[in-house]
Design an enzyme around this catalytic site. Structure first.
Site, PDB file in Angstrom:
ATOM      1  N   TRP A  59       0.827  -1.076   0.065  1.00  7.47           N
ATOM      2  CA  TRP A  59      -0.071  -0.180   0.339  1.00  7.47           C
ATOM      3  C   TRP A  59       0.757   1.287   0.027  1.00  7.47           C
ATOM      4  O   TRP A  59       1.901   1.315   0.713  1.00  7.47           O
ATOM      5  CB  TRP A  59      -0.954  -0.084   1.490  1.00  7.47           C
ATOM      6  N   ASP A  62       0.062   9.297   1.007  1.00  8.38           N
ATOM      7  CA  ASP A  62       0.720  10.600   0.356  1.00  8.38           C
ATOM      8  C   ASP A  62       2.087  10.782  -0.225  1.00  8.38           C
ATOM      9  O   ASP A  62       3.035  10.040   0.603  1.00  8.38           O
ATOM     10  CB  ASP A  62       0.774  11.471   1.951  1.00  8.38           C
ATOM     11  N   PHE A 117       4.626   8.962   9.704  1.00 15.72           N
ATOM     12  CA  PHE A 117       3.493   9.513   9.122  1.00 15.72           C
ATOM     13  C   PHE A 117       4.150  10.572   8.150  1.00 15.72           C
ATOM     14  O   PHE A 117       5.424  10.779   8.000  1.00 15.72           O
ATOM     15  CB  PHE A 117       2.565  10.199  10.124  1.00 15.72           C
ATOM     16  N   SER A 118       3.349  11.233   7.426  1.00 15.86           N
ATOM     17  CA  SER A 118       3.778  11.961   6.199  1.00 15.86           C
ATOM     18  C   SER A 118       4.724  13.186   6.770  1.00 15.86           C
ATOM     19  O   SER A 118       4.517  13.681   7.777  1.00 15.86           O
ATOM     20  CB  SER A 118       2.735  12.912   5.519  1.00 15.86           C
ATOM     21  N   ARG A 178      -0.130  17.111  12.397  1.00 16.38           N
ATOM     22  CA  ARG A 178       0.897  16.200  11.801  1.00 16.38           C
ATOM     23  C   ARG A 178       1.273  16.822  10.302  1.00 16.38           C
ATOM     24  O   ARG A 178       0.915  17.836  10.019  1.00 16.38           O
ATOM     25  CB  ARG A 178       0.264  14.871  11.400  1.00 16.38           C
TER      26      ARG A 178
HETATM   27  C1  FRU Z   1      -3.219  11.980   4.817  1.00 15.34           C
HETATM   28  C2  FRU Z   1      -2.606  11.237   6.147  1.00 15.34           C
HETATM   29  C3  FRU Z   1      -1.775  12.015   6.811  1.00 15.34           C
HETATM   30  C4  FRU Z   1      -1.027  11.150   7.684  1.00 15.34           C
HETATM   31  C5  FRU Z   1      -0.965   9.905   6.693  1.00 15.34           C
HETATM   32  C6  FRU Z   1      -0.978   8.605   7.549  1.00 15.34           C
HETATM   33  O1  FRU Z   1      -3.682  11.229   3.721  1.00 15.34           O
HETATM   34  O2  FRU Z   1      -3.787  11.033   7.066  1.00 15.34           O
HETATM   35  O3  FRU Z   1      -2.387  13.136   7.755  1.00 15.34           O
HETATM   36  O4  FRU Z   1       0.076  11.737   7.909  1.00 15.34           O
HETATM   37  O5  FRU Z   1      -1.969  10.198   5.590  1.00 15.34           O
HETATM   38  O6  FRU Z   1      -0.686   7.532   6.620  1.00 15.34           O
END
Ligand code: FRU
Length: 487
Positions: A59, A62, A117-118, A178
């Protein structure tokens, strides 16, 4: 002498990076890459994209860390290798010399106690610095989000900073804090982070630092008054054509007629910004960036005076038909940005023409005389906008069908898939052509100069068959496109 000096500086640099980082386990990384290599063999290639970045397996969501470092563009992405569905987040990694041809690199960040995360990337001297959100699920059932750093001196191997987190929590303590996007202005680093108010309105927070490690909270750069969703994800902030653009992905905006029909939106506010007063003053309200079914969490980068954007070519909670094939999610093609009439124009990179392989059709595109392609196509259509246009996109062996339509009376251009319409008024600012990019399971439509763009995933069986279903004869020029991403 110069060589000795250079080597000495390099050694010092490596020593410096090593002293402040925790090595990600080589063992874990090697095991993961081996797993990916093996798992890749099981993937069904029917919908694998030929010129869009996708994960090698599993998978992706972002785009992250879109940047230029040591002569190459770097693009990372949210990555879960072990299933074609969202799971504990890693950062996948590809690089390119031209933003068109991409090379797969080893996974850059693996989760430890935190999910990665992103976030974004900047270049500090000789070091590539990633700033990302550490998402932690706590024993209490709650979660926490803080900002972490990772460093690299070769653009391949990334080590996490020993002093993480560098920003432990949101000023109001919100657990939703985030997607840091960092940049340099003058002598300072700046970062914006997506978050929300205590009464659930999306907002973006601005911080400043001298060394990327100690951060000072400056101000709320933008905030929903209640009309722009409950949470702003993946913010970005940049100067373009004399204006400032606050780009973000609000969750929870309500549909309004043709607008905001996807589950979440990606859009922007154009305005002016003053680094002394730290005030962002909007010129115009929120506008969607792309009108298709599948565009989210877009991130930009600047190089050589040009601003580029890439989006996640998907939408949360939409079906990913490819997941049964062992993968899910992709990136859009990279687009170059400009502002005309207070609106962002997105045009395909000039270098996209280097992917043209052979001319498949040229001249009149007659009614009901289909043009047949393999898995890829670029189609340029020139019609009379005083008359309607309808084009059917389908598989040579069936599968999903899509329509591209222009209605001369309402001046609406749109894409329809299984009766699900995305459309918007189009007033060309120059060119009146439709430029369509088809890949094995996607369509991107650029209208005119790129003032209206649609990105949607569409799943044909076999190759592509495109038919002019209207009585209007139009002109067509169409090519098959070469592969530019790993298989
Ligand atoms: C956006 C999001 C971000 C987060 C990431 C987690 O699509 O929800 O806010 O960092 O995906 O995978």
């Amino acid at each position: 002498m110069a060589l000795i000096l250079k080597s000495l500086i390099l050694l010092l640099l490596v020593a410096f990076v090593c002293a402040k980082t925790v090595k990600q386990s080589k063992n874990d990384k090697e095991t993961l890459e081996k797993y990916i290599e093996d798992k890749k063999k099981e993937i069904n290639p029917r919908w694998r994209l030929h010129y869009h970045v996708a994960g090698p397996v599993g998978w992706i969501n972002d785009p992250n860390g879109f940047s230029y470092y040591k002569g190459e563009y770097h693009l990372f992405y949210q990555f879960y290798p072990y299933a074609a569905k969202w799971g504990p987040m890693h950062w996948g990694h590809v690089t390119s010399k031209d933003l068109v041809n991409w090379k797969q690199l080893p996974t850059a960040l693996l989760p430890d106690e935190e999910q990665c995360f992103s976030g974004s990337a900047v270049v500090d001297g000789d070091t590539h610095v990633l700033i990302y959100t550490a998402h932690e699920n706590l024993a209490s059932g709650l979660s926490n989000e803080s900002q972490y750093l990772a460093f690299s001196d070769d653009g391949v191997n990334y080590d996490k900073f020993k002093g993480n987190p560098v920003i432990p929590q949101a000023p109001n303590g919100s657990p939703d804090f985030r997607d840091p996007k960092a940049w340099k202005h003058g002598d300072h680093w700046y970062v914006i982070i997506g978050s929300k108010t205590t009464d659930e309105r999306g907002r973006v927070l601005l911080y400043r630092s001298e060394d990327l490690i100690e951060w000072e909270f400056l101000t709320i750069l933008g905030e929903s008054k209640g009309d722009l969703g409950y949470m702003w994800e993946c913010p970005d902030f940049f100067e373009l054509d004399g204006k400032f653009v606050l780009l973000m992905s609000p969750q929870g905006m309500k549909p309004e007629g043709d607008r905001y029909k996807n589950l979440h939106q990606t859009g922007y506010i154009i305005g002016s910004f003053n680094y002394d007063t730290l005030e962002f003053t909007p010129d115009v309200g929120f506008q969607e960036m792309d009108y298709g079914h599948d565009f989210y969490a877009a991130q930009t980068m600047e190089h050589n005076g040009k601003r580029y954007v890439v989006g996640w070519f998907a939408m949360w909670e939409s079906p990913f038909l490819e997941d049964v094939d062992g993968w899910a999610g992709a990136m859009t093609i990279i687009r170059e940005l400009s502002i005309v009439n207070n609106r962002i124009i997105m045009k395909p990179l000039d270098d996209m023409v280097s992917l043209r392989e052979s001319l498949v059709a040229s001249g009149d595109f007659r009614t009901n005389v289909p043009v047949v392609f393999g898995k890829t196509a670029e189609i340029v259509i020139d019609g009379d906008l005083n008359k309607n246009m309808d084009f059917l996109l389908e598989g040579t062996e069936g599968g999903e069908k899509g329509w591209i339509k222009w209605d001369s009376e309402s001046r609406k251009v749109g894409i329809e898939i299984d009766g699900d319409v995305r459309q918007v008024e189009w007033y060309p600012i120059g060119s009146t052509t439709l430029r369509i990019f088809l890949d094995a399971s996607s369509v991107e439509l650029f209208c005119g100069e790129g003032e209206v763009v649609f990105s949607s995933r569409l799943y044909p069986e076999g190759g592509w068959k495109v038919t002019n279903k209207n009585v209007q004869d139009v002109k067509i020029e169409a090519y098959s496109l070469k592969r530019s991403v790993p298989e």
